[in-house]
Design an enzyme around this catalytic site. Structure first.
Site, PDB file in Angstrom:
ATOM      1  N   GLY A  96      -4.109   3.231   0.122  1.00  0.00           N
ATOM      2  CA  GLY A  96      -2.771   2.824   0.549  1.00  0.00           C
ATOM      3  C   GLY A  96      -2.057   3.940   1.279  1.00  0.00           C
ATOM      4  N   GLY A 128       1.356   3.602   3.830  1.00  0.00           N
ATOM      5  CA  GLY A 128       2.680   3.201   3.382  1.00  0.00           C
ATOM      6  C   GLY A 128       3.682   4.344   3.381  1.00  0.00           C
ATOM      7  CD  GLN A 129       9.612   4.804   1.498  1.00  0.00           C
ATOM      8  OE1 GLN A 129       9.414   3.946   0.637  1.00  0.00           O
ATOM      9  NE2 GLN A 129      10.804   5.297   1.748  1.00  0.00           N
ATOM     10  CG  LEU A 130       4.319   7.651  -2.389  1.00  0.00           C
ATOM     11  CD1 LEU A 130       5.212   8.884  -2.382  1.00  0.00           C
ATOM     12  CD2 LEU A 130       4.314   6.990  -3.763  1.00  0.00           C
ATOM     13  CG  ASP A 176      -3.531   1.239   4.151  1.00  0.00           C
ATOM     14  OD1 ASP A 176      -3.679   0.007   4.039  1.00  0.00           O
ATOM     15  OD2 ASP A 176      -2.501   1.834   3.801  1.00  0.00           O
ATOM     16  CG  ASP A 232      -9.743  -5.737   1.424  1.00  0.00           C
ATOM     17  OD1 ASP A 232      -8.982  -5.569   0.443  1.00  0.00           O
ATOM     18  OD2 ASP A 232      -9.969  -6.852   1.923  1.00  0.00           O
ATOM     19  CE1 TYR A 248       5.555  -3.167  -6.405  1.00  0.00           C
ATOM     20  CE2 TYR A 248       7.794  -2.932  -7.215  1.00  0.00           C
ATOM     21  CZ  TYR A 248       6.632  -2.366  -6.735  1.00  0.00           C
ATOM     22  OH  TYR A 248       6.541  -1.003  -6.594  1.00  0.00           O
ATOM     23  CE  LYS A 270       3.456  -1.223  -8.582  1.00  0.00           C
ATOM     24  NZ  LYS A 270       2.313  -0.338  -8.238  1.00  0.00           N
TER      25      LYS A 270
END
Length: 316
Positions: A9, A12-14, A35, A50, A140, A144
């Site tokens: 991942g 992404g932003q992080l 990613d 994936d 979501y 989590k």
């Protein structure tokens, strides 16, 4: 054994910021970013993965002799409500794939990002403790909670060293908003720098826990580097930065942009936000591995504005 990290991942932003931080610390040859597609600005080793494909993850782990996995791939809160079943399947399946591979390959450590979205109306809204009742209102958040429980299960049953943080809303300048309920606190700075009116999807007085990206990265690496005997929580640790409302951020921005305008048009994300805490008790993270934030609202605002001005000067 040399540390070799697979980050799933990474676009992404992080993920982008954490990839760079890990490369700086361990060397580019020791960090494999991944990613669904290669990022145009990736610098270092990148593998297309994936994360729903367990065989592909295993292939990369074996190829590079991976010792740690940071699993960041997920569909976020607001975007997740558009397709709940898809969100559940992706968020849970990818995490179970990572856990199984980590168990089979006897990996050294695994990181799992959780979220304040795990909390719902059953948790105290102020100073929400680490062991608060978890009754999330989004798929979501449900995914989590499930991920936290699987993390603890794999630690207890198999001895896997899984570590996790519940992130508040993340404010950062390195990427655009990615579909989260707290993403208004990123977009608002972009609109200010561009001298545009910002339309906020939350009420002006909606207070949510936020944290600056630099604190997030530091917390994540500090947790992963802490001695194993210091890690007492095997679901996920609360961490806190600063609790903010749109009105408070706007007021701070207007110290630099007095004419900045904000319109408030709450949508479905307002309902999501009302089920989340206003502030977080992170005393267990502080006590166990020495967590402490460094950024407040003013230093966040100052840094965001400065960095975005630089970015838009290059673009424009």
């Amino acid at each position: 054994m040399n540390t070799v990290i697979l980050l799933i991942g990474a676009n992404g932003q992080l993920g982008k910021v954490l990839t760079n931080a890990l490369q700086d610390k361990y060397g580019k040859e020791s960090v494999i970013a991944s990613d669904l597609k290669k990022s145009e600005d990736s610098d270092g080793i990148f593998e297309v993965i994936d994360a729903t494909d367990i065989d592909r993850i295993m292939e990369v782990v074996i190829q590079y002799n991976v010792t740690q996995i940071y699993h960041l791939a997920a569909i976020l809160s607001a975007k997740g409500e558009e397709n709940p079943l898809r969100t559940w399947n992706i968020n849970v399946k990818t995490w179970l794939n990572v856990l199984e591979i980590s168990r089979i390959c006897n990996l050294e450590k695994v990181f799992y990002p959780s979220s304040i979205a795990v909390f719902g109306n059953g948790a105290p809204s102020n100073n929400t403790p680490n062991n608060a009742y978890l009754d999330p209102t989004t798929v979501y958040g449900i995914s989590k909670v499930d991920g936290e429980n699987w993390a603890q299960y794999y630690h207890v049953k198999y001895g896997l060293d899984v570590r996790s943080i519940r992130y508040p809303g993340v404010i950062g300048y390195q990427s655009l908003p990615g579909g989260g309920t707290t993403d208004y606190a990123v977009d608002i700075y972009h609109k200010a720098v561009l001298n545009k009116t910002f339309t906020c999807f939350l009420n002006k007085d909606t207070v949510l826990p936020m944290i600056f990206i630099d604190d997030v990265i530091r917390a994540t690496i500090e947790l992963m580097e802490a001695p194993i005997e210091d890690i007492k929580v095997r679901t996920s640790y609360n961490i806190a930065g600063v609790s903010l409302s749109p009105k408070e951020i706007t007021s701070e921005i207007r110290e630099l942009y007095p004419d900045f305008r904000v319109d408030y048009k709450p949508d479905f994300r307002q309902d999501i936000a009302e089920g989340w805490p206003r502030s977080i008790d992170d005393s267990e993270a502080r006590m166990d591995w020495g967590w402490k934030p460094q950024y407040n609202l003013w230093s966040i605002t100052e840094t965001m504005i400065s960095e975005l001005i630089g970015q838009y000067e290059v673009i424009l």
